[in-house]
Scaffold this motif. Structure first.
Motif, PDB file in Angstrom:
ATOM      1  N   UNK A 116       0.826  -1.201   0.000  1.00  5.21           N
ATOM      2  CA  UNK A 116       0.000   0.000   0.000  1.00  5.21           C
ATOM      3  C   UNK A 116       0.864   1.256   0.000  1.00  5.21           C
ATOM      4  N   UNK A 117       2.009   1.193   0.669  1.00  3.00           N
ATOM      5  CA  UNK A 117       2.910   2.342   0.700  1.00  3.00           C
ATOM      6  C   UNK A 117       3.412   2.689  -0.705  1.00  3.00           C
ATOM      7  N   UNK A 118       3.617   1.680  -1.536  1.00  2.35           N
ATOM      8  CA  UNK A 118       4.073   1.908  -2.904  1.00  2.35           C
ATOM      9  C   UNK A 118       2.910   2.111  -3.872  1.00  2.35           C
ATOM     10  N   UNK A 119       1.803   1.431  -3.643  1.00  8.68           N
ATOM     11  CA  UNK A 119       0.695   1.490  -4.581  1.00  8.68           C
ATOM     12  C   UNK A 119      -0.051   2.810  -4.529  1.00  8.68           C
ATOM     13  N   UNK A 120      -0.123   3.435  -3.361  1.00  6.94           N
ATOM     14  CA  UNK A 120      -0.892   4.676  -3.240  1.00  6.94           C
ATOM     15  C   UNK A 120      -0.296   5.805  -4.085  1.00  6.94           C
ATOM     16  N   UNK A 121       0.993   6.132  -3.974  1.00  2.79           N
ATOM     17  CA  UNK A 121       1.524   7.186  -4.858  1.00  2.79           C
ATOM     18  C   UNK A 121       1.506   6.794  -6.326  1.00  2.79           C
ATOM     19  N   UNK A 122       1.739   5.520  -6.625  1.00  2.00           N
ATOM     20  CA  UNK A 122       1.708   5.070  -8.019  1.00  2.00           C
ATOM     21  C   UNK A 122       0.313   5.300  -8.607  1.00  2.00           C
ATOM     22  N   UNK A 123      -0.711   4.901  -7.868  1.00  2.00           N
ATOM     23  CA  UNK A 123      -2.080   5.078  -8.351  1.00  2.00           C
ATOM     24  C   UNK A 123      -2.432   6.553  -8.464  1.00  2.00           C
ATOM     25  N   UNK A 124      -1.986   7.344  -7.504  1.00  2.00           N
ATOM     26  CA  UNK A 124      -2.314   8.770  -7.524  1.00  2.00           C
ATOM     27  C   UNK A 124      -1.707   9.454  -8.732  1.00  2.00           C
ATOM     28  N   UNK A 125      -0.440   9.163  -9.011  1.00  3.47           N
ATOM     29  CA  UNK A 125       0.211   9.772 -10.176  1.00  3.47           C
ATOM     30  C   UNK A 125      -0.463   9.308 -11.461  1.00  3.47           C
ATOM     31  N   UNK A 126      -0.805   8.026 -11.534  1.00  2.00           N
ATOM     32  CA  UNK A 126      -1.440   7.485 -12.735  1.00  2.00           C
ATOM     33  C   UNK A 126      -2.802   8.123 -12.976  1.00  2.00           C
ATOM     34  N   UNK A 127      -3.534   8.424 -11.920  1.00  2.00           N
ATOM     35  CA  UNK A 127      -4.869   8.992 -12.058  1.00  2.00           C
ATOM     36  C   UNK A 127      -4.830  10.498 -12.281  1.00  2.00           C
ATOM     37  N   UNK A 128      -3.929  11.178 -11.595  1.00  2.00           N
ATOM     38  CA  UNK A 128      -3.928  12.633 -11.607  1.00  2.00           C
ATOM     39  C   UNK A 128      -3.017  13.256 -12.672  1.00  2.00           C
ATOM     40  N   UNK A 129      -2.120  12.500 -13.274  1.00  2.00           N
ATOM     41  CA  UNK A 129      -1.217  13.101 -14.236  1.00  2.00           C
ATOM     42  C   UNK A 129      -1.983  13.640 -15.446  1.00  2.00           C
ATOM     43  N   UNK A 130      -1.533  14.784 -15.944  1.00  2.00           N
ATOM     44  CA  UNK A 130      -2.160  15.399 -17.124  1.00  2.00           C
ATOM     45  C   UNK A 130      -1.507  14.954 -18.422  1.00  2.00           C
ATOM     46  N   UNK A 131      -0.409  14.207 -18.307  1.00  2.00           N
ATOM     47  CA  UNK A 131       0.307  13.734 -19.487  1.00  2.00           C
ATOM     48  C   UNK A 131      -0.217  12.356 -19.878  1.00  2.00           C
ATOM     49  N   UNK A 132      -0.746  12.252 -21.073  1.00  2.00           N
ATOM     50  CA  UNK A 132      -1.243  10.958 -21.540  1.00  2.00           C
ATOM     51  C   UNK A 132      -0.106   9.966 -21.731  1.00  2.00           C
ATOM     52  N   UNK A 133       1.082  10.466 -22.102  1.00  2.00           N
ATOM     53  CA  UNK A 133       2.229   9.576 -22.298  1.00  2.00           C
ATOM     54  C   UNK A 133       2.641   8.934 -20.974  1.00  2.00           C
TER      55      UNK A 133
END
Length: 321
Positions: A116-133
């Motif tokens: 969970x410590x690793x998955x939470x920031x990974x998921x947040x960046x994946x969801x919130x990033x504005x870059x489609x790439x």
């Protein structure tokens, strides 16, 4: 002036598509097999496959419970006819099984924490990033492990963490002597975290997607920095995803077989490994069944503790009443 079709032109005939004919045939067949008077029972009919699978599971548990009450007759290597709790007494009194159970529980808890410590920031960046790439790269990186079996991934970790592997070679570049990274408890936890991370991300991403961006914007307008907004807004609102991911990761880690067997080198067995040994190495099905039922009990207790702390409503996107 408008043109009128000539008399020698024939009108186009409508051709009934083949797929429509197939659908009509299927509808007529369904009307025969499941007439309108049976419509109130449609829901139960849809549930039947799931009920059948659960029923088979329950029957298997009853069979295992019966086997666990029979000890192995060492003279004939057949189960005894008398019912006894000797197998459960062996599990409770044997220090080896106590260590295995404690190791399994501790490994599951540590796996949940680090995953969970690793998955939470990974998921947040994946969801919130504005870059489609960036989002595509994160998605591809997330789904690639699903195309590789767990055993293959464990073999990959054996190569990476070996004495002459990539990790020790990298340490050698900075003057560190080769260290033992395999066949110990941290190696098993590392392998489980690496294996469970995609599952946790897949469960956290929908929970984070459901959080409106406006809530973080509102927190920032009230003076909260990004860390405060993440801690006091994002994490509480993502609690259902965190709890669901923790339950899935914890139960899968508690029952895992491949990672402890391969990365533990036979010295860091979990309960699943002990069950395998009893069924297929010593042929003591009674003791193996007792261990299996205790594993079921441990998993049920784990789920019950989580639900009692956070509430069952939390898993349904609601708070604890």
């Amino acid at each position: 002036m408008p043109q009128t079709p000539s008399s020698n032109q024939t009108p186009r005939t409508f051709r009934y598509p083949l797929r429509w004919r197939v659908m009509d045939a299927l509808n007529r067949t369904l009307d025969i097999v499941w007439p309108a008077r049976m419509m109130p029972y449609t829901g139960w009919a849809l549930l039947m496959p799931a009920l059948l699978l659960v029923g088979l599971l329950v029957l298997g548990l009853f069979q295992m419970a019966d086997s666990s009450l029979h000890t192995l007759d060492r003279s004939t290597f057949l189960p005894s006819e008398n019912y006894t709790l000797e197998n459960y007494r062996t599990v409770v009194e044997n220090a080896t099984y106590g260590k295995i159970i404690w190791r399994s529980v501790l490994g599951a808890v540590l796996t949940v924490f680090f995953t969970l410590l690793l998955a939470l920031p990974y998921s947040y960046i994946m969801v919130r990033t504005s870059s489609s790439a960036v989002r595509k790269v994160l998605l591809v990186t997330l789904f690639l492990p699903f195309f590789i079996g767990q055993v293959v991934r464990a073999y990959g970790l054996l190569i990476i963490l070996g004495t002459t592997g990539v990790a020790n070679n990298a340490l050698g570049l900075v003057g560190v002597e080769p260290i033992r990274l395999l066949f110990n408890f941290p190696a098993v936890v590392f392998g489980l975290v690496q294996y469970m991370l995609p599952f946790a991300v897949l469960m956290l991403a929908p929970a984070l997607t459901a959080i409106p961006r406006e809530t973080e914007t509102a927190a920032a307008s009230l003076g909260a920095n990004w860390l405060q907004s993440f801690r006091h807004v994002v994490i509480p609102m993502a609690k259902p995803g965190l709890i669901g991911a923790g339950l899935v990761v914890g139960t899968l880690a508690l029952t895992d077989f491949a990672m402890p067997a391969m990365l533990g080198g036979g010295s860091q067995d979990f309960i699943a490994n002990a069950i395998y040994d009893q069924f297929f190495r010593t042929a003591d099905q009674g003791l193996g069944a007792a261990l299996a039922l205790m594993l079921v009990v441990l998993g049920s207790v784990f789920v019950a503790i989580v639900i009692s702390i956070f509430g069952a409503g939390t898993l349904g996107m609601g708070g604890k009443k």
